[in-house]
Write a protein that holds these residues in place. Structure first.
Motif, PDB file in Angstrom:
ATOM      1  N   TRP A  18       0.712  -0.971  -0.027  1.00  0.00           N
ATOM      2  CA  TRP A  18       0.155   0.304   0.035  1.00  0.00           C
ATOM      3  C   TRP A  18       1.169   1.144   0.269  1.00  0.00           C
ATOM      4  CZ3 TRP A  18      -4.752  -0.443  -0.285  1.00  0.00           C
ATOM      5  CH2 TRP A  18      -5.823  -1.752  -0.819  1.00  0.00           C
ATOM      6  N   GLN A  19       0.175   2.166  -0.496  1.00  0.00           N
ATOM      7  CA  GLN A  19       1.006   4.161  -0.802  1.00  0.00           C
ATOM      8  C   GLN A  19       0.092   4.846  -0.042  1.00  0.00           C
ATOM      9  OE1 GLN A  19       1.384   4.497  -4.663  1.00  0.00           O
ATOM     10  NE2 GLN A  19       2.917   2.711  -5.281  1.00  0.00           N
ATOM     11  N   GLU A  20       0.804   5.388   0.298  1.00  0.00           N
ATOM     12  CA  GLU A  20       0.426   7.093   1.297  1.00  0.00           C
ATOM     13  C   GLU A  20      -1.133   7.539   0.668  1.00  0.00           C
ATOM     14  OE1 GLU A  20      -1.090   8.237   4.358  1.00  0.00           O
ATOM     15  OE2 GLU A  20       0.683   7.144   4.168  1.00  0.00           O
ATOM     16  N   SER A  21      -1.476   7.308  -0.808  1.00  0.00           N
ATOM     17  CA  SER A  21      -2.438   7.710  -1.590  1.00  0.00           C
ATOM     18  C   SER A  21      -3.978   6.178  -1.856  1.00  0.00           C
ATOM     19  CB  SER A  21      -1.826   8.226  -2.930  1.00  0.00           C
ATOM     20  OG  SER A  21      -1.131   6.968  -4.002  1.00  0.00           O
ATOM     21  N   ASP A  22      -3.134   5.738  -1.574  1.00  0.00           N
ATOM     22  CA  ASP A  22      -4.507   4.618  -1.452  1.00  0.00           C
ATOM     23  C   ASP A  22      -5.966   3.967  -0.441  1.00  0.00           C
ATOM     24  OD1 ASP A  22      -2.915   3.474  -3.756  1.00  0.00           O
ATOM     25  OD2 ASP A  22      -1.571   2.280  -2.260  1.00  0.00           O
ATOM     26  N   ARG A  23      -5.121   5.329   0.741  1.00  0.00           N
ATOM     27  CA  ARG A  23      -5.900   5.120   2.060  1.00  0.00           C
ATOM     28  C   ARG A  23      -7.316   5.617   2.207  1.00  0.00           C
ATOM     29  NH1 ARG A  23      -4.126   5.418   6.968  1.00  0.00           N
ATOM     30  NH2 ARG A  23      -1.330   6.237   7.138  1.00  0.00           N
ATOM     31  N   ASP A  24      -7.976   6.663   1.327  1.00  0.00           N
ATOM     32  CA  ASP A  24      -9.586   6.926   0.626  1.00  0.00           C
ATOM     33  C   ASP A  24     -10.222   5.498   0.025  1.00  0.00           C
ATOM     34  OD1 ASP A  24      -9.335   9.775   1.253  1.00  0.00           O
ATOM     35  OD2 ASP A  24      -9.058  10.484  -0.356  1.00  0.00           O
ATOM     36  N   LEU A  25      -9.169   4.622  -1.186  1.00  0.00           N
ATOM     37  CA  LEU A  25      -9.448   3.480  -1.960  1.00  0.00           C
ATOM     38  C   LEU A  25      -9.832   2.446  -0.483  1.00  0.00           C
ATOM     39  CD1 LEU A  25      -9.025   0.396  -2.686  1.00  0.00           C
ATOM     40  CD2 LEU A  25     -10.097   1.720  -3.783  1.00  0.00           C
ATOM     41  N   PHE A  70     -21.127  -9.317   3.628  1.00  0.00           N
ATOM     42  CA  PHE A  70     -20.804 -10.298   4.866  1.00  0.00           C
ATOM     43  C   PHE A  70     -19.384 -10.657   5.684  1.00  0.00           C
ATOM     44  CE2 PHE A  70     -22.262 -12.077   0.448  1.00  0.00           C
ATOM     45  CZ  PHE A  70     -23.363 -12.785   0.634  1.00  0.00           C
ATOM     46  N   PHE A  71     -19.446  -9.741   6.411  1.00  0.00           N
ATOM     47  CA  PHE A  71     -19.053  -8.494   7.304  1.00  0.00           C
ATOM     48  C   PHE A  71     -19.649  -8.150   8.020  1.00  0.00           C
ATOM     49  CE2 PHE A  71     -15.602  -9.277   3.960  1.00  0.00           C
ATOM     50  CZ  PHE A  71     -15.107 -10.383   4.781  1.00  0.00           C
ATOM     51  N   PRO A  72     -19.593  -8.597   9.369  1.00  0.00           N
ATOM     52  CA  PRO A  72     -20.615  -7.744  10.873  1.00  0.00           C
ATOM     53  C   PRO A  72     -20.400  -6.633  11.047  1.00  0.00           C
ATOM     54  CG  PRO A  72     -19.076  -9.123  11.984  1.00  0.00           C
ATOM     55  CD  PRO A  72     -18.737  -9.233   9.980  1.00  0.00           C
ATOM     56  N   PHE A  73     -19.280  -5.730  10.442  1.00  0.00           N
ATOM     57  CA  PHE A  73     -18.910  -4.240  11.117  1.00  0.00           C
ATOM     58  C   PHE A  73     -18.826  -3.825   9.232  1.00  0.00           C
ATOM     59  CE2 PHE A  73     -15.495  -6.835  11.987  1.00  0.00           C
ATOM     60  CZ  PHE A  73     -14.441  -5.766  11.854  1.00  0.00           C
ATOM     61  N   ARG A  74     -19.254  -1.978   9.177  1.00  0.00           N
ATOM     62  CA  ARG A  74     -18.005  -2.233   8.719  1.00  0.00           C
ATOM     63  C   ARG A  74     -16.960  -0.713   9.013  1.00  0.00           C
ATOM     64  NH1 ARG A  74     -20.879  -4.713   6.975  1.00  0.00           N
ATOM     65  NH2 ARG A  74     -23.131  -4.454   6.464  1.00  0.00           N
ATOM     66  N   ARG A  75     -15.510  -0.305   8.630  1.00  0.00           N
ATOM     67  CA  ARG A  75     -14.858   0.361   9.766  1.00  0.00           C
ATOM     68  C   ARG A  75     -15.448   2.049   9.031  1.00  0.00           C
ATOM     69  NH1 ARG A  75     -11.506  -3.237  11.194  1.00  0.00           N
ATOM     70  NH2 ARG A  75     -11.166  -4.940  10.122  1.00  0.00           N
ATOM     71  N   ASP A  76     -15.101   2.630  10.410  1.00  0.00           N
ATOM     72  CA  ASP A  76     -15.425   4.228   9.847  1.00  0.00           C
ATOM     73  C   ASP A  76     -13.493   5.092   9.776  1.00  0.00           C
ATOM     74  OD1 ASP A  76     -13.072   4.183  12.682  1.00  0.00           O
ATOM     75  OD2 ASP A  76     -15.259   4.801  13.722  1.00  0.00           O
ATOM     76  N   ARG A  77     -13.333   5.504   9.288  1.00  0.00           N
ATOM     77  CA  ARG A  77     -11.937   6.186   8.712  1.00  0.00           C
ATOM     78  C   ARG A  77     -11.008   6.127   9.631  1.00  0.00           C
ATOM     79  NH1 ARG A  77     -10.796   8.454   4.113  1.00  0.00           N
ATOM     80  NH2 ARG A  77      -7.937   8.356   4.238  1.00  0.00           N
ATOM     81  N   ILE A 106     -13.247   0.576   0.639  1.00  0.00           N
ATOM     82  CA  ILE A 106     -13.531  -0.975   0.700  1.00  0.00           C
ATOM     83  C   ILE A 106     -13.865  -1.469   1.245  1.00  0.00           C
ATOM     84  CG2 ILE A 106     -12.467  -1.012  -1.622  1.00  0.00           C
ATOM     85  CD1 ILE A 106     -10.652  -2.386  -0.136  1.00  0.00           C
ATOM     86  N   ASN A 107     -13.962  -1.126   2.865  1.00  0.00           N
ATOM     87  CA  ASN A 107     -14.030  -1.982   4.204  1.00  0.00           C
ATOM     88  C   ASN A 107     -15.098  -0.324   4.777  1.00  0.00           C
ATOM     89  OD1 ASN A 107     -11.850  -3.304   5.355  1.00  0.00           O
ATOM     90  ND2 ASN A 107     -10.537  -1.892   3.922  1.00  0.00           N
ATOM     91  N   SER A 108     -15.874   0.127   4.349  1.00  0.00           N
ATOM     92  CA  SER A 108     -16.924   1.423   4.899  1.00  0.00           C
ATOM     93  C   SER A 108     -18.590   0.936   4.341  1.00  0.00           C
ATOM     94  CB  SER A 108     -16.838   2.897   4.396  1.00  0.00           C
ATOM     95  OG  SER A 108     -16.628   2.954   3.611  1.00  0.00           O
ATOM     96  N   ASP A 109     -18.149   0.453   2.733  1.00  0.00           N
ATOM     97  CA  ASP A 109     -18.656   0.337   1.665  1.00  0.00           C
ATOM     98  C   ASP A 109     -19.715  -1.021   2.008  1.00  0.00           C
ATOM     99  OD1 ASP A 109     -20.719  -0.483  -0.516  1.00  0.00           O
ATOM    100  OD2 ASP A 109     -19.695   0.659  -1.566  1.00  0.00           O
ATOM    101  N   PRO A 110     -21.195  -0.940   2.552  1.00  0.00           N
ATOM    102  CA  PRO A 110     -22.409  -1.387   2.736  1.00  0.00           C
ATOM    103  C   PRO A 110     -22.258  -2.907   2.024  1.00  0.00           C
ATOM    104  CG  PRO A 110     -23.054   0.163   2.896  1.00  0.00           C
ATOM    105  CD  PRO A 110     -21.842   0.693   2.234  1.00  0.00           C
TER     106      PRO A 110
END
Length: 181
Positions: A14-21, A34-41, A25-29
């Motif tokens: 991962w590169q620093e510029s990849d944080r938004d992506l 198939f995961f029990p939670f979404r991650r906040d920022r 992907i970790n917050s998109d419902p």
């Protein structure tokens, strides 16, 4: 650090510029159905940092997938240590993936996962690679089958880190692939 490449993809740390992506992907419902939670920022950033450091330290983790032509990150596919003893023996290596929705149904995961299986067996000398998913996650199961993993019926398990508040996500199917002769 580039791990490997395919015709269309660069599989890299991962590169620093990849944080938004990564947050996307970790917050998109829908991505996280198939995961029990979404991650906040804050949670996504912390996981991003841990994962990037693990890749740098060990060569294992959830590698960034980037389009070769533009270096745009689109998701991840990686070889990771799942830490699910005694369900899976210590040292088991898992292949897993997640893509931004706009990149679904283009064959990227199958392409990356196939390359990482070859990397795992040929470069890392692994004897076996596993994958697992919620029993109803037909999209991921289809990828597992496309890349040559075989269901280990006796290996299905209730995931210990899925809370009881999400019983429909507990049961996981296990797939395996041994190193080719």
């Amino acid at each position: 650090m580039i791990i490997t490449q395919t015709e269309r993809l660069r599989i890299r740390n991962w590169q620093e510029s990849d944080r938004d992506l990564f947050f996307e992907i970790n917050s998109d419902p829908e991505v996280m159905t198939f995961f029990p939670f979404r991650r906040d920022r804050a949670d996504a950033d912390a996981l991003f940092d841990r994962n990037r450091q693990a890749i740098a330290d060990t060569g294992y983790g959830l590698f960034a997938l980037a389009l070769k032509e533009t270096n745009e990150p689109i998701g991840f596919c990686g070889l990771a240590i799942p830490d699910l003893a005694p369900i899976l023996p210590i040292g088991t290596v898992e292949i897993g993936w997640r893509l931004a929705r706009r990149h679904w149904s283009k064959g990227y995961v199958t392409e990356a996962a196939s390359a990482l299986l070859a990397f795992g067996f040929e470069t890392r000398g692994l004897e076996e690679i596993v994958s697992f998913a919620v029993a109803d996650n037909h999209r991921s199961i289809a990828v597992m089958e496309r890349i040559g993993l075989v269901r280990a019926i006796d290996g299905d398990f209730d995931h210990p880190r899925v809370p009881d508040t999400h019983p429909h996500l507990k049961r996981h199917v296990l797939y395996r692939r041994k190193r080719p002769e």
